[in-house]
Design a protein around this motif. Sequence first.
Motif, short mmCIF file in Angstrom:
data_model
loop_
_atom_site.label_atom_id
_atom_site.label_comp_id
_atom_site.label_asym_id
_atom_site.label_seq_id
_atom_site.Cartn_x
_atom_site.Cartn_y
_atom_site.Cartn_z
N TYR A 1 0.79 -1.21 0.00
CA TYR A 1 0.00 0.00 0.00
C TYR A 1 0.84 1.28 0.00
O TYR A 1 0.29 2.37 -0.12
CB TYR A 1 -0.93 0.04 1.23
CG TYR A 1 -2.13 -0.87 1.13
CD1 TYR A 1 -3.13 -0.62 0.20
CD2 TYR A 1 -2.26 -1.97 1.97
CE1 TYR A 1 -4.24 -1.45 0.11
CE2 TYR A 1 -3.36 -2.80 1.89
CZ TYR A 1 -4.36 -2.54 0.96
OH TYR A 1 -5.44 -3.36 0.88
N GLU A 2 2.16 1.16 0.16
CA GLU A 2 2.98 2.36 0.32
C GLU A 2 2.86 3.32 -0.86
O GLU A 2 2.72 4.53 -0.67
CB GLU A 2 4.46 1.97 0.54
CG GLU A 2 4.74 1.29 1.87
CD GLU A 2 4.50 -0.21 1.82
OE1 GLU A 2 3.89 -0.68 0.84
OE2 GLU A 2 4.94 -0.91 2.76
N ASN A 3 2.93 2.79 -2.07
CA ASN A 3 2.82 3.66 -3.25
C ASN A 3 1.44 4.30 -3.36
O ASN A 3 1.31 5.47 -3.72
CB ASN A 3 3.14 2.88 -4.53
CG ASN A 3 4.62 2.50 -4.62
OD1 ASN A 3 5.47 3.15 -4.01
ND2 ASN A 3 4.91 1.45 -5.37
N THR A 4 0.42 3.51 -3.03
CA THR A 4 -0.94 4.06 -3.05
C THR A 4 -1.09 5.13 -1.99
O THR A 4 -1.77 6.16 -2.21
CB THR A 4 -1.97 2.93 -2.81
OG1 THR A 4 -1.76 1.89 -3.76
CG2 THR A 4 -3.38 3.45 -2.94
N LEU A 5 -0.47 4.93 -0.82
CA LEU A 5 -0.51 5.93 0.23
C LEU A 5 0.08 7.25 -0.25
O LEU A 5 -0.47 8.33 0.01
CB LEU A 5 0.25 5.43 1.46
CG LEU A 5 0.45 6.43 2.60
CD1 LEU A 5 -0.90 6.84 3.19
CD2 LEU A 5 1.35 5.85 3.69
N MET A 6 1.19 7.18 -0.96
CA MET A 6 1.83 8.39 -1.47
C MET A 6 0.90 9.16 -2.41
O MET A 6 0.86 10.39 -2.39
CB MET A 6 3.12 8.03 -2.20
CG MET A 6 4.23 7.52 -1.29
SD MET A 6 5.69 6.95 -2.21
CE MET A 6 6.20 8.48 -3.00
N VAL A 7 0.13 8.43 -3.21
CA VAL A 7 -0.83 9.08 -4.12
C VAL A 7 -1.90 9.81 -3.32
O VAL A 7 -2.24 10.97 -3.62
CB VAL A 7 -1.48 8.04 -5.06
CG1 VAL A 7 -2.59 8.69 -5.87
CG2 VAL A 7 -0.42 7.44 -5.98
N HIS A 8 -2.42 9.16 -2.28
CA HIS A 8 -3.46 9.79 -1.46
C HIS A 8 -2.91 10.99 -0.70
O HIS A 8 -3.62 12.01 -0.55
CB HIS A 8 -4.05 8.77 -0.49
CG HIS A 8 -4.98 7.78 -1.13
ND1 HIS A 8 -6.23 8.13 -1.62
CD2 HIS A 8 -4.85 6.46 -1.38
CE1 HIS A 8 -6.82 7.06 -2.13
NE2 HIS A 8 -6.00 6.04 -2.00
#
Length: 238
Positions: free
Chosen positions: A197-204
Amino acid sequence: MMQELYDLKILAVDDEAAICGMIREILCGAGFRLVQTAQSCAQARRVYVDFAPDAVVLDVMLPDGDGFSLMREFRRSRNIPILFLSARDADEDRLHGLGLGADDYIVKPFLPQELVLRLTAVLRRSYAAQLGSADNVLHLGETVVDWGSGSVTRGGKTMQLTAKEYALLRKLADNRGNIVTIDALCRAAWDDETFGYENTLMVHIRRLREKIEENPSKPRWLLTVRGLGYKLAKEEVQ
């Protein structure tokens, strides 16, 4: 006396131990500090008297009775908010519960964040006077976040937070001035294993900055702590 939202006491009643444990984990992970569970009407009555909850998440079908009758018992002593949680999705059940005065009705299976958002909305509506306006809004300079509506107002423009943005900002605000790790933020938003989820977290986080920051490329409030996570600044960063 003014209270904090997450100091309100929540009782979750469901006949399945796994569901009780999951609800408790979801709510505690969201920041609620006082959560008790019960798996029957008899147990719920005892906990209700000893614990004196501020709200109840209540299953409809219980081994020794039903949630509708239990709600009527609870309401005879105190008019606390009650949110029904049940696998029964028939319209007549939902309408019956709401007709009896329930504050909301969620059908299983449910998304963890849906439970949190709908419960907090009910609590803010029911305890607005005790919580006070300070708990209902977050001020970030000229930016104002309204937790009740999930909206952000900046420069005369109002934008709506998504459920994930709301969860992330709420977690950061509850720990304002302190570092919140990447794992903790992922759990707050996805309530799942954090791997992947780390990359998705960065997007959010980037999209969240676009809503709350005057200059998202040079954030003043939502700060990156390299190698650890993020934090919401208590005051402007020079």
